[in-house]
Design a protein around this motif. Structure first.
Motif, PDB file in Angstrom:
ATOM      1  N   VAL A  67       9.311  -3.538  -3.713  1.00 28.90           N
ATOM      2  CA  VAL A  67       9.358  -5.007  -3.776  1.00 28.90           C
ATOM      3  C   VAL A  67       8.991  -5.600  -2.414  1.00 28.90           C
ATOM      4  O   VAL A  67       8.252  -6.596  -2.338  1.00 28.90           O
ATOM      5  CB  VAL A  67      10.745  -5.489  -4.259  1.00 28.90           C
ATOM      6  CG1 VAL A  67      10.903  -6.987  -4.096  1.00 28.90           C
ATOM      7  CG2 VAL A  67      10.956  -5.094  -5.721  1.00 28.90           C
ATOM      8  N   GLY A  68       9.457  -4.999  -1.337  1.00 26.61           N
ATOM      9  CA  GLY A  68       9.110  -5.473   0.002  1.00 26.61           C
ATOM     10  C   GLY A  68       7.622  -5.382   0.291  1.00 26.61           C
ATOM     11  O   GLY A  68       7.031  -6.287   0.888  1.00 26.61           O
ATOM     12  N   ALA A  69       7.012  -4.290  -0.149  1.00 20.15           N
ATOM     13  CA  ALA A  69       5.574  -4.117   0.064  1.00 20.15           C
ATOM     14  C   ALA A  69       4.772  -5.129  -0.746  1.00 20.15           C
ATOM     15  O   ALA A  69       3.775  -5.680  -0.264  1.00 20.15           O
ATOM     16  CB  ALA A  69       5.155  -2.695  -0.291  1.00 20.15           C
ATOM     17  N   VAL A  70       5.196  -5.399  -1.965  1.00 13.13           N
ATOM     18  CA  VAL A  70       4.505  -6.409  -2.786  1.00 13.13           C
ATOM     19  C   VAL A  70       4.673  -7.792  -2.153  1.00 13.13           C
ATOM     20  O   VAL A  70       3.716  -8.579  -2.100  1.00 13.13           O
ATOM     21  CB  VAL A  70       5.003  -6.399  -4.244  1.00 13.13           C
ATOM     22  CG1 VAL A  70       4.327  -7.498  -5.055  1.00 13.13           C
ATOM     23  CG2 VAL A  70       4.746  -5.047  -4.897  1.00 13.13           C
ATOM     24  N   ALA A  99      -0.479  -2.655   5.518  1.00 15.51           N
ATOM     25  CA  ALA A  99       0.832  -1.992   5.479  1.00 15.51           C
ATOM     26  C   ALA A  99       1.341  -1.944   4.045  1.00 15.51           C
ATOM     27  O   ALA A  99       1.757  -0.886   3.556  1.00 15.51           O
ATOM     28  CB  ALA A  99       1.823  -2.712   6.389  1.00 15.51           C
ATOM     29  N   GLY A 100       1.310  -3.084   3.358  1.00 16.51           N
ATOM     30  CA  GLY A 100       1.725  -3.107   1.954  1.00 16.51           C
ATOM     31  C   GLY A 100       0.836  -2.237   1.087  1.00 16.51           C
ATOM     32  O   GLY A 100       1.317  -1.502   0.216  1.00 16.51           O
ATOM     33  N   PHE A 101      -0.461  -2.304   1.318  1.00 20.79           N
ATOM     34  CA  PHE A 101      -1.412  -1.515   0.545  1.00 20.79           C
ATOM     35  C   PHE A 101      -1.136  -0.018   0.708  1.00 20.79           C
ATOM     36  O   PHE A 101      -1.095   0.724  -0.273  1.00 20.79           O
ATOM     37  CB  PHE A 101      -2.850  -1.841   0.979  1.00 20.79           C
ATOM     38  CG  PHE A 101      -3.897  -1.140   0.181  1.00 20.79           C
ATOM     39  CD1 PHE A 101      -4.376  -1.700  -0.993  1.00 20.79           C
ATOM     40  CD2 PHE A 101      -4.406   0.085   0.583  1.00 20.79           C
ATOM     41  CE1 PHE A 101      -5.348  -1.054  -1.752  1.00 20.79           C
ATOM     42  CE2 PHE A 101      -5.367   0.738  -0.162  1.00 20.79           C
ATOM     43  CZ  PHE A 101      -5.838   0.173  -1.336  1.00 20.79           C
ATOM     44  N   ASN A 102      -0.939   0.423   1.947  1.00 23.39           N
ATOM     45  CA  ASN A 102      -0.705   1.846   2.197  1.00 23.39           C
ATOM     46  C   ASN A 102       0.604   2.333   1.587  1.00 23.39           C
ATOM     47  O   ASN A 102       0.682   3.456   1.083  1.00 23.39           O
ATOM     48  CB  ASN A 102      -0.748   2.140   3.695  1.00 23.39           C
ATOM     49  CG  ASN A 102      -2.147   2.064   4.244  1.00 23.39           C
ATOM     50  OD1 ASN A 102      -3.126   2.257   3.529  1.00 23.39           O
ATOM     51  ND2 ASN A 102      -2.258   1.763   5.524  1.00 23.39           N
ATOM     52  N   VAL A 103       1.640   1.505   1.634  1.00 24.44           N
ATOM     53  CA  VAL A 103       2.906   1.879   0.990  1.00 24.44           C
ATOM     54  C   VAL A 103       2.679   2.063  -0.508  1.00 24.44           C
ATOM     55  O   VAL A 103       3.157   3.029  -1.112  1.00 24.44           O
ATOM     56  CB  VAL A 103       4.005   0.827   1.266  1.00 24.44           C
ATOM     57  CG1 VAL A 103       5.211   1.033   0.354  1.00 24.44           C
ATOM     58  CG2 VAL A 103       4.430   0.879   2.725  1.00 24.44           C
TER      59      VAL A 103
END
Length: 187
Positions: A67-70, A99-103
């Motif tokens: 949820v944090g990455a989204v 960062a979000g994409f890689n997670v």
């Protein structure tokens, strides 16, 4: 998870129809030298991704990290839509996006195989993969159309809307169960 990978790759494709022009306009970097921007942005985003994945797996916080990455993806697109011409906002938004994409790229395939019923893992990963490529197609078509009519702001608004829809879906999904794989040697 299938909507997530669809949205992720639609956002990536649509956004990167206009990001190179933003880099050229804001930083004066031509397309041949844009790797000088992307390389440090990618390095920082990987440095953020590794601890996030460790926290997600080791401390069983996968949903929280997801949820944090989204949310990071949504904020990055909003930043680009509102102030993409500002050099500092542009670099910060790209770093946040990657960062979000890689997670997501590290965690979504794992979640698909963990949540699929044992006899349907192949089908689940096939649907997941098809959703990914459909997202690339839709992101390219919709991003190109929006860029022609509304410019970069229209493209980033679409990407932000996708991220917000995905954020709602991710926030309401069940917490993934944590499984341990054991290999038993027979004969």
């Amino acid at each position: 998870l299938d909507f997530g990978i669809f949205a992720l790759h639609a956002m990536l494709t649509a956004s990167f129809l206009v990001v190179p022009e933003l880099l050229h306009g804001a930083l004066g970097v031509n397309s041949r030298d844009q790797w000088l921007v992307y390389l440090p942005v990618l390095a920082v985003s990987v440095a953020v991704m590794v601890p996030a994945i460790i926290v997600a797996e080791r401390f069983r916080r996968m949903k929280t990290v997801l949820v944090g990455a989204v949310a990071a993806l949504a904020v990055s697109q909003l930043m680009l839509a509102v102030s993409g011409q500002d050099v500092y906002v542009l670099i910060a938004a790209l770093t946040l996006f990657f960062a979000g994409f890689n997670v997501m790229e590290a965690s979504l395939p794992s979640l698909v195989t963990k949540t699929a019923p044992s006899g349907s893992t192949g089908t689940a990963t096939g649907i997941y993969s098809s959703s990914q490529f459909l997202g690339i197609f839709v992101g390219g078509v919709a991003g190109g159309w929006l860029n022609q009519g509304y410019g970069a702001v229209g493209v980033f608004t679409l990407a932000c809307a996708l991220a917000v829809l995905w954020l709602f879906a991710a926030a309401t999904m069940r917490r993934p169960s944590y499984l341990t794989t054991r290999v038993v040697r027979v004969g």
